[in-house]
Design an enzyme around this catalytic site. Structure first.
Site, mmCIF file in Angstrom:
data_model
loop_
_atom_site.group_PDB
_atom_site.id
_atom_site.type_symbol
_atom_site.label_atom_id
_atom_site.label_comp_id
_atom_site.label_asym_id
_atom_site.label_seq_id
_atom_site.Cartn_x
_atom_site.Cartn_y
_atom_site.Cartn_z
ATOM 1 N N LYS A 202 34.651 44.923 34.680
ATOM 2 C CA LYS A 202 35.665 44.859 35.732
ATOM 3 C C LYS A 202 36.986 45.446 35.227
ATOM 4 C CE LYS A 202 38.666 41.714 37.188
ATOM 5 N NZ LYS A 202 39.709 42.595 37.744
ATOM 6 N N GLU B 275 41.600 40.344 23.168
ATOM 7 C CA GLU B 275 42.744 41.173 22.758
ATOM 8 C C GLU B 275 43.882 40.835 23.708
ATOM 9 O OE1 GLU B 275 42.735 43.018 20.151
ATOM 10 O OE2 GLU B 275 40.597 43.003 19.715
ATOM 11 N N CYS C 190 50.670 47.115 24.784
ATOM 12 C CA CYS C 190 50.688 45.856 24.033
ATOM 13 C C CYS C 190 51.256 46.057 22.639
ATOM 14 C CB CYS C 190 49.277 45.292 23.962
ATOM 15 S SG CYS C 190 48.111 46.477 23.273
ATOM 16 N N GLU D 237 56.671 37.593 25.880
ATOM 17 C CA GLU D 237 56.294 38.989 26.135
ATOM 18 C C GLU D 237 56.828 39.431 27.498
ATOM 19 O OE1 GLU D 237 52.173 39.976 27.097
ATOM 20 O OE2 GLU D 237 52.297 41.666 25.716
HETATM 21 P P1 NAD Z 1 45.801 39.955 32.921
HETATM 22 O O1 NAD Z 1 45.433 38.937 31.903
HETATM 23 O O2 NAD Z 1 46.535 39.522 34.116
HETATM 24 O O3 NAD Z 1 44.508 40.719 33.458
HETATM 25 C C1 NAD Z 1 43.617 41.387 32.610
HETATM 26 C C2 NAD Z 1 42.262 41.450 33.282
HETATM 27 O O4 NAD Z 1 41.750 40.128 33.394
HETATM 28 C C3 NAD Z 1 42.293 42.006 34.690
HETATM 29 O O5 NAD Z 1 41.123 42.780 34.935
HETATM 30 C C4 NAD Z 1 42.286 40.762 35.556
HETATM 31 O O6 NAD Z 1 41.750 40.957 36.837
HETATM 32 C C5 NAD Z 1 41.386 39.856 34.728
HETATM 33 N N1 NAD Z 1 41.562 38.424 34.972
HETATM 34 C C6 NAD Z 1 42.682 37.782 35.402
HETATM 35 N N2 NAD Z 1 42.426 36.466 35.540
HETATM 36 C C7 NAD Z 1 41.139 36.265 35.174
HETATM 37 C C8 NAD Z 1 40.295 35.130 35.085
HETATM 38 N N3 NAD Z 1 40.730 33.920 35.428
HETATM 39 N N4 NAD Z 1 39.031 35.283 34.651
HETATM 40 C C9 NAD Z 1 38.586 36.500 34.290
HETATM 41 N N5 NAD Z 1 39.326 37.634 34.372
HETATM 42 C C10 NAD Z 1 40.593 37.511 34.801
HETATM 43 O O7 NAD Z 1 46.590 41.064 32.113
HETATM 44 P P2 NAD Z 1 47.313 42.342 32.713
HETATM 45 O O8 NAD Z 1 48.558 41.878 33.370
HETATM 46 O O9 NAD Z 1 46.321 43.170 33.447
HETATM 47 O O10 NAD Z 1 47.666 43.128 31.361
HETATM 48 C C11 NAD Z 1 48.820 42.904 30.633
HETATM 49 C C12 NAD Z 1 48.523 42.056 29.409
HETATM 50 O O11 NAD Z 1 47.488 42.649 28.645
HETATM 51 C C13 NAD Z 1 49.718 41.973 28.489
HETATM 52 O O12 NAD Z 1 49.857 40.640 28.053
HETATM 53 C C14 NAD Z 1 49.338 42.869 27.329
HETATM 54 O O13 NAD Z 1 49.936 42.552 26.100
HETATM 55 C C15 NAD Z 1 47.867 42.653 27.278
HETATM 56 N N6 NAD Z 1 47.216 43.760 26.568
HETATM 57 C C16 NAD Z 1 46.700 43.517 25.327
HETATM 58 C C17 NAD Z 1 46.110 44.556 24.605
HETATM 59 C C18 NAD Z 1 45.519 44.331 23.251
HETATM 60 O O14 NAD Z 1 44.780 45.172 22.797
HETATM 61 N N7 NAD Z 1 45.814 43.231 22.590
HETATM 62 C C19 NAD Z 1 46.023 45.822 25.186
HETATM 63 C C20 NAD Z 1 46.572 46.027 26.451
HETATM 64 C C21 NAD Z 1 47.150 44.983 27.147
#
Ligand code: NAD
Length: 484
Positions: free
Chosen positions: A174, A249, A283, A384
């Site tokens: 997804k 991650e 990130c 963050e």
């Molecule tokens: P998010 O956690 O809101 O969403 C990430 C994904 O998870 C999306 O596909 C979302 O639909 C899904 N999701 C949300 N709630 C869920 C649930 N309850 N169960 C299963 N899936 C669910 O994050 P975002 O806002 O899309 O991305 C930003 C965040 O990602 C920032 O905190 C950033 O630091 C982090 N990030 C980390 C890395 C890394 O490698 N460590 C890389 C890129 C982004």
């Protein structure tokens, strides 16, 4: 209006419910396509397709798997222009960035893991004197789930699905509902490359509905997730009772330590990028700058001058440095943090305001923002923001810099600018970070381990680490008679 579809069993389909979500173009603030609002029944269909494909795919020769993956890599490259434009419209990032980084890296992910799987080996341990031989089988897990965020949409989506299928798994994946377009377009490429039906299934929808259904599916035995720390925690709680394998991650609040003995010009140019690339929505961005007092005044002046010269504008224009933030709620979140910083006594050295871009007045644009902060404990230093906001704090010596750098709950990456080799080693060993860059930033060799400490995650991706995650090690111990 364009309708994005799920890609299940090699076919494009609507969600079973025929329900749709709006997809926004952040550069104009308008809805420009629809996304299937998939639910657990769609995840169940994707699981069934993956499960049916698994016996054949897991027994496909490495050479054949590799060949298909290299074809996917070639096709991504061949469609670079279309994919980069789609990524830019969907995410708000500059087209130049999508062309130079996002899409080439998506291709590299398939190429890298298509090659890596042919070199992946397991261990053998002979128990000398006991007449037993142990060897480790590295078997694919079965059907695995991959969930990715919006900041580097195709780049991070492929970073997960490529090692998963290389290792012989079938996948229910997804992408973020905020940026679904390029994962949708990938379906055509998978079909054209001859990836067998059901090996990679792409289901669109919200996190709490579609993502949650993937995590809750009892037969999906491993979840590779990249996203926010709070979501990671939620996923870990849901997955733990089913003993799922997890790679998480998560978020970061990365320190950028600048010492007076560094190569100043290189540091200045790279620090502008590490602060504001992709509107600060990486990130790994160095969102906390710590600068040695001796050069702090000069640095602040030079840095602000460079930041002031950055162009915020239409992502499709060639000279745009910062495009739009990804969504209205995200813009509001970042603006709220700037207000929090103000109320905490932060001194805004540059930016802090929304930008109206001509002919794109409703887009989500924000000035790159530089805030001088006196106290390492305030919220803007600890939480963050994930936007074009960077803070500056000065330090007297190495010990103080290290103490402040580590004094957050996150531990994803850190950057050090110095020409002192001894300091480089001391700090690299002591910084709480899964990745340390010295005199560079975002320099990646895909063979290296990637991931975070503390609240930035669990596990490592990259190279053989990813292939180890996506396989189950099984030890086989054979006893043999040493003589006939
Ligand atoms: P998010 O956690 O809101 O969403 C990430 C994904 O998870 C999306 O596909 C979302 O639909 C899904 N999701 C949300 N709630 C869920 C649930 N309850 N169960 C299963 N899936 C669910 O994050 P975002 O806002 O899309 O991305 C930003 C965040 O990602 C920032 O905190 C950033 O630091 C982090 N990030 C980390 C890395 C890394 O490698 N460590 C890389 C890129 C982004």
């Amino acid at each position: 209006m364009k309708k994005i579809q799920n890609y299940i069993n090699g076919e494009y389909t609507n969600a079973t419910s025929e329900a749709w979500l709006d997809n926004y173009n952040p550069s104009t603030g308008t809805v420009y396509s629809k996304i299937p609002k998939s639910a657990s029944e769609d995840v169940a269909l994707a699981y069934k397709a993956a499960c049916d494909a698994f016996p054949s795919w897991s027994n496909t020769t490495l050479e054949e798997r590799s060949k298909i993956m290299l074809r996917i890599a070639d096709l991504i490259e061949a469609n670079l222009d279309e994919l980069a434009k789609a990524e830019s419209l969907d995410n708000g990032k500059p087209l130049s960035l999508a062309k130079a980084v996002d899409i080439p890296r998506a291709s590299s992910n398939f190429r890298f893991f298509g090659n890596a799987i042919t070199q992946f080996a397991s261990e053998a341990h002979e128990s000398v004197g006991l007449n037993t031989m142990n060897f480790t089988l590295r078997q694919p897990i079965g059907v695995v789930g991959c969930i990715s965020p919006w900041n580097l949409p195709l780049y991070l989506f492929t970073w997960k699905v490529a090692p998963a299928i290389a290792a012989g798994n079938c996948v229910v994946a997804k992408p973020s509902e905020v940026t679904p377009m390029t994962a949708y377009l990938l379906g055509n490429i998978l079909t054209e490359a001859g990836l067998p039906k059901g090996v990679l299934n792409i289901v669109h929808g919200t996190g709490p509905e579609t993502g949650q259904a993937i995590v809750a599916h009892p037969k999906i035995k491993a979840i590779s997730f990249t996203g926010g720390t709070a979501t990671g925690e939620h996923i870990a709680r849901a997955a733990a009772p089913m003993f799922k394998k997890l790679s998480l991650e998560l978020g970061g609040k990365n320190p950028n330590l600048i010492f007076a003995d560094c190569d100043y010009d290189k540091m200045l140019a790279v620090t502008v990028k590490s602060s504001f690339a992709n509107q600060g929505q990486i990130c790994l961005c160095g969102s906390r700058i710590y600068v040695e007092e001796r050069i702090a005044e000069k640095f602040k002046q030079d840095f602000v001058a460079k930041v002031a010269a950055l162009k915020v504008g239409n992502p499709l224009e060639a000279d745009t440095n910062l495009g739009a933030l990804v969504s209205k709620p995200h813009l509001e979140k970042v603006l709220n943090y700037i207000n929090i910083a103000r109320s905490e006594g932060g001194n805004i050295l540059f930016g802090g305001e929304q930008v109206k871009v001509k002919d794109h007045e409703d887009g989500y644009y924000l000035q790159p923002t530089v805030i001088e902060v006196a106290n390492n404990q305030c919220r803007i230093q600890q939480e963050e923001v994930f936007g074009p906001v960077v803070t500056i704090v000065t330090f007297e010596d190495e010990a103080e810099a290290l103490q402040m750098a580590n004094d957050v709950k996150y531990g994803l990456s850190a950057t050090i600018w110095t020409n002192d080799l001894n300091r480089t080693m001391r700090l690299s060993k002591q910084l709480d970070a899964g990745i340390v860059w010295v005199n560079t930033w975002l320099n990646r060799d895909l063979r290296t381990p990637f991931g975070g400490m503390k609240d930035s995650g669990v596990g490592r991706e990259g190279g053989f680490e990813a292939l180890r995650f996506f396989t189950e090690p099984k030890n086989v111990c054979i006893s043999y008679a040493p003589s006939i």
